[in-house]
Design a protein around this motif. Structure first.
Motif, short mmCIF file in Angstrom:
data_model
loop_
_atom_site.label_atom_id
_atom_site.label_comp_id
_atom_site.label_asym_id
_atom_site.label_seq_id
_atom_site.Cartn_x
_atom_site.Cartn_y
_atom_site.Cartn_z
N LYS A 133 0.50 -1.12 0.00
CA LYS A 133 -0.01 -0.02 -0.31
C LYS A 133 0.91 0.98 -0.27
N LYS A 134 2.37 1.12 0.72
CA LYS A 134 2.99 2.10 0.82
C LYS A 134 4.69 1.13 0.83
N GLY A 135 4.92 2.29 0.20
CA GLY A 135 6.46 2.33 -0.75
C GLY A 135 6.79 2.25 -2.08
#
Length: 201
Positions: free
Chosen positions: A67-69
């Motif tokens: 979801k992030k990164g």
């Protein structure tokens, strides 16, 4: 392996892709050929997490995309100027992903001086090479090339594709190529999907 299952993309009320499933293995070179407006670029944006999927799943080695990164699927779009912050230098945008050395710049014919300029000070072909360099971050597992060399002359096209194919082999990158050029797809891809003639890859 990149595994796409029952992917549906609806945009502006139009169903661009309907329950499409396909796989791309590490080191595979998959071409996608379809007319303009078919939705190839939107498919690339969804795979690279630039745009939300309507329904379906996208996994790499059995795991959902983070979801992030950093996303292991990177897209080099047909209009790279739209992917750079107009108020920052291209070098700053590049270093947000990674810091390639001088040898990398030479391989993709990127003049170091370009990295000190803002996007509006460079040509489309110059920006395309910087965008490609950014997408070749060592963390990348799958690369989507959307008409990535269309703005380059024949000599530079050959140089860029040589680098890409070397990296596919060396790193076992999965490569997905969007192009209107059948001769290019025949030359650089191990298989070609023409979705107007098939319902799934």
């Amino acid at each position: 392996m990149l595994d796409v299952r029952q992917l549906t993309i609806v945009q502006d009320g139009r169903r661009l892709w309907d329950s499409v499933s396909f796989q791309v293995r590490a080191g595979e070179r998959q071409g996608i050929s379809a007319p303009s407006g078919f939705g190839k670029t939107t498919l690339g944006r969804v795979l690279a997490q630039w745009q939300a999927v309507t329904s379906g799943s996208i996994t790499v080695d059995g795991k959902s995309l983070p979801k992030k990164g950093y996303c292991p699927i990177q897209l080099v779009p047909q209009h790279p100027e739209l992917t750079f912050n107009p108020y920052r230098t291209t070098g700053d945008s590049l270093r947000d992903a990674w810091s390639p050395d001088a040898a990398w710049l030479e391989r993709l014919a990127v003049n170091p001086r370009w990295l000190m300029r803002r996007p509006d000070e460079l040509s489309g072909g110059e920006l395309a090479r910087i965008a490609l360099l950014r997408a070749l971050d060592p963390r990348t597992r799958y690369l989507i090339a959307d008409e990535v060399t269309a703005q380059l002359d024949a000599h530079l096209q050959a140089q860029v594709w040589q680098v890409l194919l070397e990296e596919v082999q060396r790193r076992e990158l999965g490569l997905i190529v969007f192009s209107h050029n059948p001769a290019l797809l025949d030359k650089v891809c191990s298989s070609i999907w023409r979705p107007q003639q098939a319902s799934a890859l």
